[in-house]
Each structure stands twice: as C-alpha cells, then as structure tokens.
Design an enzyme around this catalytic site. Structure first.
Site, short mmCIF file in Angstrom:
data_model
loop_
_atom_site.label_atom_id
_atom_site.label_comp_id
_atom_site.label_asym_id
_atom_site.label_seq_id
_atom_site.Cartn_x
_atom_site.Cartn_y
_atom_site.Cartn_z
N LYS A 113 10.68 32.28 1.56
CA LYS A 113 11.71 31.60 0.71
C LYS A 113 11.31 30.44 1.11
O LYS A 113 12.05 29.85 2.48
CB LYS A 113 13.03 31.47 0.67
CG LYS A 113 13.24 30.44 -1.03
CD LYS A 113 15.46 30.46 -1.06
CE LYS A 113 15.57 29.55 -0.39
NZ LYS A 113 15.07 28.19 -1.18
N GLU B 279 16.92 27.23 13.33
CA GLU B 279 16.40 25.67 13.75
C GLU B 279 16.49 24.92 12.92
O GLU B 279 16.79 24.74 12.22
CB GLU B 279 14.61 25.30 13.69
CG GLU B 279 14.18 26.26 14.49
CD GLU B 279 14.07 26.34 16.11
OE1 GLU B 279 13.86 24.77 16.59
OE2 GLU B 279 13.39 27.43 16.51
N GLU C 155 23.57 13.19 11.23
CA GLU C 155 22.37 13.23 11.04
C GLU C 155 21.97 12.37 10.08
O GLU C 155 22.42 13.14 8.64
CB GLU C 155 21.89 14.29 10.96
CG GLU C 155 20.04 14.90 10.38
CD GLU C 155 19.30 16.24 10.44
OE1 GLU C 155 20.24 16.63 9.80
OE2 GLU C 155 18.15 16.18 11.06
N CYS D 36 13.00 16.14 11.44
CA CYS D 36 14.03 16.55 12.79
C CYS D 36 14.01 15.64 13.74
O CYS D 36 15.06 15.89 14.69
CB CYS D 36 14.38 18.06 12.61
SG CYS D 36 12.49 18.91 13.38
P1 NAD Z 1 19.10 23.31 4.50
O1 NAD Z 1 19.63 23.48 5.02
O2 NAD Z 1 19.62 22.33 2.44
O3 NAD Z 1 17.63 23.96 3.22
C1 NAD Z 1 17.07 24.68 3.83
C2 NAD Z 1 16.70 25.53 2.89
O4 NAD Z 1 17.25 26.95 3.94
C3 NAD Z 1 16.08 26.16 2.80
O5 NAD Z 1 15.11 26.57 1.50
C4 NAD Z 1 17.30 25.94 1.34
O6 NAD Z 1 17.48 26.98 0.04
C5 NAD Z 1 17.91 26.92 1.82
N1 NAD Z 1 19.32 27.90 1.96
C6 NAD Z 1 20.21 26.06 1.56
N2 NAD Z 1 21.52 27.25 1.66
C7 NAD Z 1 21.35 29.01 2.10
C8 NAD Z 1 22.23 29.63 2.00
N3 NAD Z 1 23.38 29.80 1.98
N4 NAD Z 1 21.79 30.50 2.36
C9 NAD Z 1 20.28 30.97 2.76
N5 NAD Z 1 19.99 29.77 2.13
C10 NAD Z 1 20.43 28.42 2.23
O7 NAD Z 1 17.84 21.72 4.65
P2 NAD Z 1 17.35 20.70 4.03
O8 NAD Z 1 17.70 20.07 3.36
O9 NAD Z 1 16.43 21.93 3.15
O10 NAD Z 1 16.46 20.22 5.28
C11 NAD Z 1 16.81 19.35 6.16
C12 NAD Z 1 17.58 19.36 7.09
O11 NAD Z 1 16.77 20.56 8.10
C13 NAD Z 1 17.69 18.82 8.76
O12 NAD Z 1 19.16 18.61 8.54
C14 NAD Z 1 16.81 18.76 9.68
O13 NAD Z 1 17.12 18.52 10.48
C15 NAD Z 1 16.16 20.34 9.78
N6 NAD Z 1 15.29 20.62 9.63
C16 NAD Z 1 14.77 20.94 11.52
C17 NAD Z 1 13.97 21.26 11.96
C18 NAD Z 1 13.78 22.42 13.17
O14 NAD Z 1 12.62 22.30 13.61
N7 NAD Z 1 14.96 21.76 13.91
C19 NAD Z 1 12.64 20.77 11.12
C20 NAD Z 1 12.06 20.04 10.46
C21 NAD Z 1 14.37 20.35 9.83
#
Ligand code: NAD
Length: 485
Positions: free
Chosen positions: A173, A248, A383, A282
């Site tokens: 997804k 991650e 963050e 990130c």
């Molecule tokens: P998010 O956690 O809101 O969403 C990430 C993904 O998870 C999306 O596809 C979302 O639809 C899904 N999701 C949300 N709630 C869920 C649930 N309850 N169950 C399963 N899936 C769910 O994050 P975002 O706003 O899309 O991205 C930003 C975040 O990602 C920031 O915190 C950033 O630091 C982090 N990030 C980390 C890395 C890394 O490699 N460590 C890389 C890029 C981004």
C-alpha cells in the site's frame, strides 16, 4: 483520472465502489480519485498472493532476477513520465524526481535483482558431534509493505524489490496522499512479465486499508515506513500475532558543525540537508548545531544562501523548493512556526506561506530558520517534517554530543569536522542508525539502513533486507563416522 488497485495481475475497482480524492499540491485542486479499499479488497489481494506463492518461490533465481531487472529498465525507459507524475502528485521539484526519486526506484530493482543471486547462507560443522548444520533461507510467504508520501516510488520499491527478490508475494500500500507512481508501476510489472498475484497494490487510507494489511492473519511479515506513532500502533497489532516487523520511523536529526570543517562544502550541503524536498525527508538535518567560534559567520552565510533558493512551480526546472505535500501537512508545519513565535522564538528567515503566481491555491511555505537556545524546546524535540530548521551554538565536543543525543529519535546524524579522532569518537557515540561525516544522504544500497530509539526497529538495505524477507531454518544432519575418521 481514476487510479485502480492492482490485484492478481489486473487493474480492479474497489469492491465497495468507494473513492477518495487525490490532490495536486502545487495548485491545491483535486485531479483524480483513488480506491478507498476496505478489508474485502485486501482479502482478495492476499488470496491472489497466496495462490501465486508456490510458483514464485520456486522460480529460479535467474528468472526472478531477469524480471526484476526488466522492471528497472522499463522504469528508466519511462523516466520522464514517472518523474512528472511524482512531481504532480507530491509537489517536489521536477529536477529531484528526475535525478533522485525515479532513478533510485529503478536502482532498488536492479540492486536486488543482482543481490539475490549473491545471497549466501551459512553452514556450521559440529566438530566431534558428527553433524553438519546448514541454514536454509526460505521466503516467508505473503508479506505486507506500507510506505509514506515523502519519497513515494523510491520508498515503495525499497521494500517491494527485496521482498520479491527473496521469493515472497507482496500486498503493498502506497500512501493515499501520493498513489500515482505506485499505480503506474503495476503497468510496468505487467510489461516485465511479473506473474499475476506476485505483487498486489491496494490503495486507500491507513486506518482502513493499511490496518487490514497489518492485521491480516495470512500476512506473515510487515515492512513499514512512516511516522513513529503509526509504527507504535502497528507494533501493538502485530506483536501478539508474532509477525516479523521492520519499522522505519521518524527522525529529528542533528547536523553538527565544527569550526575545523571544509566550510564551503558544509554550507552548500547544509542547504540541501535542511531543505531538499521541502525538508520532507526523514534524514534531513533539522537541528543544526554549530561550534560557537563560527556561529555568527555561519548564521549570516546560511541566511544569505537560503534566501537564494527559488520557490515555485514544481514542474519548473529552476525550482529548488516546490509545494508542501498536502493542506493538512502545511497546516501542521505552520502551527509549529506559530507556536515558536508565540513562545518568543527568533525567526531568522522565512516562516510565511507564499502565493506562487498562477498557483494561488497551492501549498507553499518559505524555507524557515529559527534560532533556539534550549534543546528541550518543542521545535528541537518533535519531528516537523517540513522546511523548518533550528540553529543553536555549542561550546565543545561534550556539549555537541549531549545535545545531539538528547532526543527520543535516533535515525541519522551528520558531523562536519576534519579531525579524524573526533570523527571516530562521534561515530561511536552518536545514538543513530546512520552517521554521515562530511557529507549527507550519500547512499550505498549495500549498507544497513534504519534507526535507533523511537526511529525504528530492524534494518533494511542490502543483505539486511534479504534477511528480513526470509525465514532462516537450521537443518542439522548427523552422519556416521567412517573407518578413516
Ligand atoms: P504515516 O505514518 O501517516 O503513514 C505512512 C503509511 O502508513 C501510509 O501509507 C499510511 O496510509 C499508512 N498508515 C497510516 N496509519 C496506518 C495504520 N493504522 N495501519 C497501517 N498503515 C497505516 O506517515 P506519513 O505522514 O505518510 O510519512 C511521514 C513520516 O514517515 C515521517 O514521520 C517520516 O519521518 C517518516 N519516514 C521515515 C523514513 C525512514 O526511513 N525512517 C523514511 C521516510 C519517511
């Protein structure tokens, strides 16, 4: 335009015929619909993946590798189309999509196409016990991959490619905020001859579609990249189900600048590490810590350079800073700036929303530099994930290290110094999964990637990803001693 799920080798509408709006952040208007997939769509995807698994897991490494390499080649052949789609969906500058996002998505496939052919397993002779052990590394079965919006195809494929290379079938997804290039990837997979059901892409919201993937009893492993709170929620669901989990998560990365560094290289790299992709990476160094003796010089040079960044239409080749990914995210970032102002924070540059000519409803924000005095302030502890950095000074190594580690996150750190001994001390003592010295975001796909503390659990990249996506099994064979032994 209407995006569809990709299940069992074909495009499909969501079963409930329910749809979500997809926005172009550069102009703030809806330009398409995406499936609002529910449990029943995820069930269908899992069924297809289960059916495809016996054949795919027994496909020769050579053929798996050839198909993955074809996907990489086709991505590069269609680079411009993919880059434009990524920029439209995400708001990132086109030169970034062209030079980083799409080439890296292709590299993810070509890297793991090769890596799987070189993936070793161990053997251990139990000397004196007349037995030999070897480790079978078997694919897990059906695995779930969930990715965020900031590097859409780049991170989506970072998970899918090793999972497929290792012989798993995947239910994936992408973020509902940036679904377009994942949708287009399905077409490439069909052209490359990836068998039906091996990869299934289901679109929808996190709390419904994402949660259905995470909680599905037939999905044995979850690789997730996203926010720390979401990661905690996923862990609470998967732990009692004993799923393998790779998380991650977020970061609040220090960029530590010592007076003995190569100043010009540091300055130009710090512009990138602060504001590339509107600060929505990130790994961005959002806390800039500068040695006292060069603090004033750095402050004025940094402001001068940031003022030269061109903010505007993401499709323009000259744009350095495009649009923030969505209206809710823009509002979140702005609320941090407003809080900082209310608490007497000193905004050295930026801090305001912008109207770009002809794109008045787009989500644009100036790159923002805020001077802080206390590392415990909200701006340095939480963050923000936008074009906002803080700067503060430190007196010596001990203080720099203490400030750097004094957050709940531990994803990456950058250190600027030409002192070898200091480099070693910081490499050992920084609490983060990655330490960059005199560089930033230099990535070698063989290296372990991931974070410490609240930035995640487990490592991906290179052999770590292939280990994650396989189940090691110890086979112990006893043998009889012959006369000669
Ligand atoms: P998010 O956690 O809101 O969403 C990430 C993904 O998870 C999306 O596809 C979302 O639809 C899904 N999701 C949300 N709630 C869920 C649930 N309850 N169950 C399963 N899936 C769910 O994050 P975002 O706003 O899309 O991205 C930003 C975040 O990602 C920031 O915190 C950033 O630091 C982090 N990030 C980390 C890395 C890394 O490699 N460590 C890389 C890029 C981004």
């Amino acid at each position: 335009m209407k995006i569809q799920n990709y299940i069992n080798g074909e495009y499909k509408d969501p079963m409930a015929d329910s749809w979500l709006d997809n926005y172009d952040p550069s102009v703030g208007v809806v330009y398409g619909q995406i499936p609002n997939s529910l449990e029943e769509d995820v069930d269908l995807a899992v069924e297809a993946a289960e059916d495809a698994f016996p054949h795919w897991s027994n496909t020769t490494l050579e053929l798996r590798s050839t198909i993955l390499q074809r996907i990489a080649d086709l991505l590069l052949e269609n680079l411009e189309e993919f880059a434009r789609a990524e920029t439209k969906d995400n708001g990132k500058p086109i030169q970034l999509s062209r030079s980083i996002d799409i080439p890296r998505a292709a590299s993810n496939f070509s890297f793991f196409a090769k890596a799987i052919t070189q993936f070793p397993s161990e053997s251990h002779e139990s000397v004196g016990l007349d037995a030999i052990n070897f480790t079978l590394r078997q694919p897990i079965g059906v695995v779930g991959c969930i990715s965020p919006w900031n590097l859409p195809l780049y991170l989506f494929t970072w998970k899918i490619a090793p999972a497929l290379a290792a012989g798993n079938c995947v239910v994936a997804k992408p973020s509902e905020v940036t679904p377009l290039t994942a949708y287009m990837l399905a077409d490439i997979c069909m052209q490359a001859g990836l068998p039906a059901g091996v990869l299934n892409i289901v679109h929808g919201l996190g709390q419904t579609t994402g949660q259905a993937i995470v909680a599905h009893p037939k999905i044995k492993a979850i690789s997730f990249t996203g926010g720390t709170d979401t990661g905690a929620k996923i862990a609470s669901i998967t732990a009692p189900m004993f799923k393998k989990l790779s998380l991650e998560l977020g970061g609040k990365n220090p960029n530590i600048i010592f007076a003995d560094c190569d100043y010009d290289k540091m300055l130009s790299t710090t512009i990138r590490s602060s504001f590339a992709n509107q600060g929505q990476i990130c790994l961005c160094g959002s806390r800039i810590l500068v040695e006292e003796s060069i603090y004033d010089r750095f402050k004025s040079d940094f402001i001068e350079k940031v003022a030269e960044l061109r903010i505007g239409n993401p499709m323009d080749d000259q744009t350095d800073i495009g649009a923030i990914v969505s209206k809710p995210h823009l509002q979140k970032v702005v609320s941090y700036i407003d809080n900082a102002k209310a608490m007497g924070g000193s905004i050295l540059y930026g801090g305001k929303e912008l109207a770009v000519e002809g794109m008045q409803k787009g989500y644009y924000l100036q790159p923002t530099i805020i001077e802080v005095k206390d590392n415990q302030c909200q701006l340095n502890q939480e963050e923000i994930f936008g074009p906002v950095v803080t700067i503060m000074s430190f007196k010596g190594e001990d203080e720099a290290l203490q400030l750097a580690n004094d957050v709940k996150y531990g994803l990456s750190s950058t250190v600027w110094t030409n002192d070898l001994n200091r480099t070693m001390r910081f490499s050992k003592n920084l609490q983060s999964g990655i330490v960059w010295v005199n560089t930033w975001m230099l990535r070698d796909l063989r290296t372990p990637f991931g974070g410490q503390k609240d930035s995640g659990v487990g490592r991906e990249g290179g052999v770590e990803a292939l280990r994650f996506f396989t189940e090691p099994k110890n086979v112990c064979i006893s043998f009889e001693k012959g006369k000669s032994s």
